[in-house]
Design a protein around this motif. Structure first.
Motif, PDB file in Angstrom:
ATOM      1  N   ARG A 187       0.858  -1.387  -0.119  1.00  0.00           N
ATOM      2  CA  ARG A 187      -0.101   0.018  -0.082  1.00  0.00           C
ATOM      3  C   ARG A 187       0.942   1.273   0.054  1.00  0.00           C
ATOM      4  NH1 ARG A 187      -2.901  -4.216   1.589  1.00  0.00           N
ATOM      5  NH2 ARG A 187      -5.112  -3.932   1.388  1.00  0.00           N
ATOM      6  N   GLY A 188       2.244   0.998  -0.167  1.00  0.00           N
ATOM      7  CA  GLY A 188       3.059   2.328  -0.391  1.00  0.00           C
ATOM      8  C   GLY A 188       3.589   3.225   0.933  1.00  0.00           C
ATOM      9  N   VAL A 189       3.334   2.099   2.026  1.00  0.00           N
ATOM     10  CA  VAL A 189       3.944   2.711   3.317  1.00  0.00           C
ATOM     11  C   VAL A 189       5.377   2.575   3.560  1.00  0.00           C
ATOM     12  CG1 VAL A 189       3.621   2.741   5.635  1.00  0.00           C
ATOM     13  CG2 VAL A 189       1.681   2.490   4.428  1.00  0.00           C
ATOM     14  N   GLN A 190       6.128   3.582   3.787  1.00  0.00           N
ATOM     15  CA  GLN A 190       7.546   3.524   3.874  1.00  0.00           C
ATOM     16  C   GLN A 190       7.845   2.667   5.137  1.00  0.00           C
ATOM     17  OE1 GLN A 190       9.841   4.852   1.829  1.00  0.00           O
ATOM     18  NE2 GLN A 190       7.810   5.323   0.578  1.00  0.00           N
ATOM     19  N   PRO A 191       9.020   1.928   5.078  1.00  0.00           N
ATOM     20  CA  PRO A 191       9.532   1.115   5.996  1.00  0.00           C
ATOM     21  C   PRO A 191       9.569   1.857   7.517  1.00  0.00           C
ATOM     22  CG  PRO A 191      10.761   0.619   4.197  1.00  0.00           C
ATOM     23  CD  PRO A 191       9.861   1.702   3.808  1.00  0.00           C
ATOM     24  N   ASN A 192      10.289   3.052   7.667  1.00  0.00           N
ATOM     25  CA  ASN A 192      10.333   3.755   8.535  1.00  0.00           C
ATOM     26  C   ASN A 192       8.848   3.792   9.574  1.00  0.00           C
ATOM     27  OD1 ASN A 192       9.654   5.592   6.852  1.00  0.00           O
ATOM     28  ND2 ASN A 192      10.758   6.957   7.782  1.00  0.00           N
ATOM     29  N   ASP A 193       8.035   4.166   8.625  1.00  0.00           N
ATOM     30  CA  ASP A 193       6.379   4.409   9.165  1.00  0.00           C
ATOM     31  C   ASP A 193       5.956   2.913   9.569  1.00  0.00           C
ATOM     32  OD1 ASP A 193       6.398   7.013   8.687  1.00  0.00           O
ATOM     33  OD2 ASP A 193       5.543   6.825   6.498  1.00  0.00           O
ATOM     34  N   ILE A 194       6.285   1.768   8.819  1.00  0.00           N
ATOM     35  CA  ILE A 194       5.911   0.725   9.504  1.00  0.00           C
ATOM     36  C   ILE A 194       6.490   0.174  10.720  1.00  0.00           C
ATOM     37  CG2 ILE A 194       6.072  -1.794   9.124  1.00  0.00           C
ATOM     38  CD1 ILE A 194       5.791  -1.130   6.043  1.00  0.00           C
ATOM     39  N   HIS A 195       7.721   0.553  10.875  1.00  0.00           N
ATOM     40  CA  HIS A 195       8.520   0.017  12.069  1.00  0.00           C
ATOM     41  C   HIS A 195       8.169   1.046  13.258  1.00  0.00           C
ATOM     42  CE1 HIS A 195      12.190  -0.919  14.535  1.00  0.00           C
ATOM     43  NE2 HIS A 195      12.118   0.395  14.882  1.00  0.00           N
ATOM     44  N   THR A 196       7.933   2.714  12.874  1.00  0.00           N
ATOM     45  CA  THR A 196       7.391   3.233  14.193  1.00  0.00           C
ATOM     46  C   THR A 196       5.805   2.680  14.564  1.00  0.00           C
ATOM     47  OG1 THR A 196       8.119   5.025  12.914  1.00  0.00           O
ATOM     48  CG2 THR A 196       6.620   5.514  14.362  1.00  0.00           C
ATOM     49  N   ALA A 197       5.095   2.185  13.704  1.00  0.00           N
ATOM     50  CA  ALA A 197       3.757   1.844  14.085  1.00  0.00           C
ATOM     51  C   ALA A 197       4.038   0.391  14.843  1.00  0.00           C
ATOM     52  CB  ALA A 197       2.993   1.332  13.031  1.00  0.00           C
ATOM     53  N   LEU A 198       4.899  -0.562  14.442  1.00  0.00           N
ATOM     54  CA  LEU A 198       5.154  -1.697  15.037  1.00  0.00           C
ATOM     55  C   LEU A 198       5.844  -1.507  16.545  1.00  0.00           C
ATOM     56  CD1 LEU A 198       6.491  -3.847  12.304  1.00  0.00           C
ATOM     57  CD2 LEU A 198       4.404  -4.378  13.549  1.00  0.00           C
ATOM     58  N   THR A 199       6.543  -0.457  16.574  1.00  0.00           N
ATOM     59  CA  THR A 199       6.974  -0.083  17.911  1.00  0.00           C
ATOM     60  C   THR A 199       6.228   0.487  19.006  1.00  0.00           C
ATOM     61  OG1 THR A 199       9.475   0.334  16.977  1.00  0.00           O
ATOM     62  CG2 THR A 199       9.068   1.374  18.990  1.00  0.00           C
ATOM     63  N   GLU A 200       5.367   1.252  18.484  1.00  0.00           N
ATOM     64  CA  GLU A 200       4.391   1.915  19.247  1.00  0.00           C
ATOM     65  C   GLU A 200       3.283   1.141  19.606  1.00  0.00           C
ATOM     66  OE1 GLU A 200       2.787   5.239  17.282  1.00  0.00           O
ATOM     67  OE2 GLU A 200       4.512   6.358  17.264  1.00  0.00           O
ATOM     68  N   GLU A 201       3.073   0.082  18.878  1.00  0.00           N
ATOM     69  CA  GLU A 201       1.807  -1.169  19.208  1.00  0.00           C
ATOM     70  C   GLU A 201       2.654  -1.848  20.018  1.00  0.00           C
ATOM     71  OE1 GLU A 201      -1.913  -2.283  19.422  1.00  0.00           O
ATOM     72  OE2 GLU A 201      -1.444  -0.531  18.505  1.00  0.00           O
ATOM     73  N   SER A 202       3.769  -2.481  19.649  1.00  0.00           N
ATOM     74  CA  SER A 202       4.731  -3.561  20.036  1.00  0.00           C
ATOM     75  C   SER A 202       3.818  -4.786  20.464  1.00  0.00           C
ATOM     76  CB  SER A 202       5.446  -2.963  21.430  1.00  0.00           C
ATOM     77  OG  SER A 202       4.472  -2.615  22.286  1.00  0.00           O
ATOM     78  N   PRO A 203       2.893  -5.573  19.645  1.00  0.00           N
ATOM     79  CA  PRO A 203       2.082  -6.513  19.953  1.00  0.00           C
ATOM     80  C   PRO A 203       2.940  -7.942  20.456  1.00  0.00           C
ATOM     81  CG  PRO A 203       2.318  -6.350  17.724  1.00  0.00           C
ATOM     82  CD  PRO A 203       3.064  -5.133  18.310  1.00  0.00           C
ATOM     83  N   ASP A 204       2.395  -8.447  21.191  1.00  0.00           N
ATOM     84  CA  ASP A 204       2.914  -9.776  21.557  1.00  0.00           C
ATOM     85  C   ASP A 204       2.604 -11.011  20.478  1.00  0.00           C
ATOM     86  OD1 ASP A 204       4.155 -12.217  22.684  1.00  0.00           O
ATOM     87  OD2 ASP A 204       2.694 -12.294  24.376  1.00  0.00           O
ATOM     88  N   TRP A 205       3.458 -11.038  19.541  1.00  0.00           N
ATOM     89  CA  TRP A 205       2.996 -12.191  18.417  1.00  0.00           C
ATOM     90  C   TRP A 205       2.718 -13.341  18.947  1.00  0.00           C
ATOM     91  CZ3 TRP A 205       1.757  -9.357  14.478  1.00  0.00           C
ATOM     92  CH2 TRP A 205       2.053  -7.927  14.256  1.00  0.00           C
ATOM     93  N   HIS A 206       3.333 -14.014  19.996  1.00  0.00           N
ATOM     94  CA  HIS A 206       2.961 -15.284  20.319  1.00  0.00           C
ATOM     95  C   HIS A 206       1.681 -15.397  20.830  1.00  0.00           C
ATOM     96  CE1 HIS A 206       7.209 -16.153  19.434  1.00  0.00           C
ATOM     97  NE2 HIS A 206       7.532 -16.542  20.553  1.00  0.00           N
ATOM     98  N   SER A 207       1.218 -14.691  21.887  1.00  0.00           N
ATOM     99  CA  SER A 207      -0.116 -14.370  22.264  1.00  0.00           C
ATOM    100  C   SER A 207      -1.077 -14.249  21.100  1.00  0.00           C
ATOM    101  CB  SER A 207      -0.284 -13.519  23.359  1.00  0.00           C
ATOM    102  OG  SER A 207      -0.107 -12.046  22.982  1.00  0.00           O
ATOM    103  N   CYS A 208      -0.852 -13.279  20.041  1.00  0.00           N
ATOM    104  CA  CYS A 208      -1.766 -13.146  18.917  1.00  0.00           C
ATOM    105  C   CYS A 208      -1.671 -14.437  18.022  1.00  0.00           C
ATOM    106  CB  CYS A 208      -1.002 -12.096  17.939  1.00  0.00           C
ATOM    107  SG  CYS A 208      -1.086 -10.366  18.907  1.00  0.00           S
ATOM    108  N   ALA A 209      -0.827 -15.165  18.078  1.00  0.00           N
ATOM    109  CA  ALA A 209      -1.114 -16.451  17.372  1.00  0.00           C
ATOM    110  C   ALA A 209      -1.715 -17.543  18.245  1.00  0.00           C
ATOM    111  CB  ALA A 209       0.562 -17.136  16.834  1.00  0.00           C
ATOM    112  N   ALA A 210      -1.593 -17.570  19.272  1.00  0.00           N
ATOM    113  CA  ALA A 210      -2.289 -18.427  20.130  1.00  0.00           C
ATOM    114  C   ALA A 210      -4.002 -17.940  20.064  1.00  0.00           C
ATOM    115  CB  ALA A 210      -1.734 -18.272  21.446  1.00  0.00           C
ATOM    116  N   GLU A 211      -4.180 -16.840  20.240  1.00  0.00           N
ATOM    117  CA  GLU A 211      -5.511 -16.378  20.373  1.00  0.00           C
ATOM    118  C   GLU A 211      -6.097 -16.562  19.102  1.00  0.00           C
ATOM    119  OE1 GLU A 211      -9.042 -14.756  21.320  1.00  0.00           O
ATOM    120  OE2 GLU A 211      -7.465 -15.195  22.838  1.00  0.00           O
TER     121      GLU A 211
END
Length: 157
Positions: free
Chosen positions: A90-114
């Motif tokens: 969708r054309g989002v720059q990698p630094n914007d993606i990284h910022t969003a991931l850093t701010e949200e900081s999801p626990d991917w293991h629990s997301c997968a389990a859920e």
């Protein structure tokens, strides 16, 4: 939705209100907004100028779009690999993606389990475990996250 081609080009003074109307409905990346306005027949140069002005005014932000998109996809049970690939498409720059991931900081293991609990919700047989693993991989979770989620679902039962 397919639109009929216009018989004449739209007025350039309608460009900004059209863009604002699209942004009022939901966040859009610059690429999405550019494509939608282009489909409506606006000139490329005018679109670029308008999008730049909207960014400066704070009406459009790829960083805000990335954060919004990330939260929506997390809620639907998608993993890191799928979400980042979709944002890049969708054309989002990698630094914007990284910022969003850093701010949200999801626990991917629990997301997968859920996601496994939501989708399968039962004790996993050997055959169903293979299917569950493929499901998580197709949803964009990494191998380690899928295995941890499978193990946590088995331990809970």
């Amino acid at each position: 939705m397919l639109r009929r081609p216009r018989s004449r080009a739209p007025d350039e003074d309608q460009l900004r209100p059209t863009a604002l109307r699209l942004l009022a409905q939901r966040e859009h990346s610059q690429q999405e907004l550019r494509a939608k306005l282009s489909q409506r027949g606006f000139a490329r140069a005018a679109i670029d100028q308008t999008i730049e002005a909207l960014c400066e005014a704070g009406w459009q932000s790829d960083a805000r779009y990335a954060a919004s998109y990330l939260r929506a996809r997390l809620a639907r049970g998608y993993g890191l690999l799928a979400i980042t690939a979709e944002l890049r498409a969708r054309g989002v720059q990698p630094n914007d993606i990284h910022t969003a991931l850093t701010e949200e900081s999801p626990d991917w293991h629990s997301c997968a389990a859920e996601q496994l609990r939501r989708h399968f919700g039962q004790p996993l047989t050997a055959e169903l475990r293979k299917k569950a693993y493929r499901h998580l991989i197709q949803r964009g979770f990494r191998h380690e996250e899928a295995i941890a989620a499978l193990d946590s679902l088995t331990e809970d039962d």
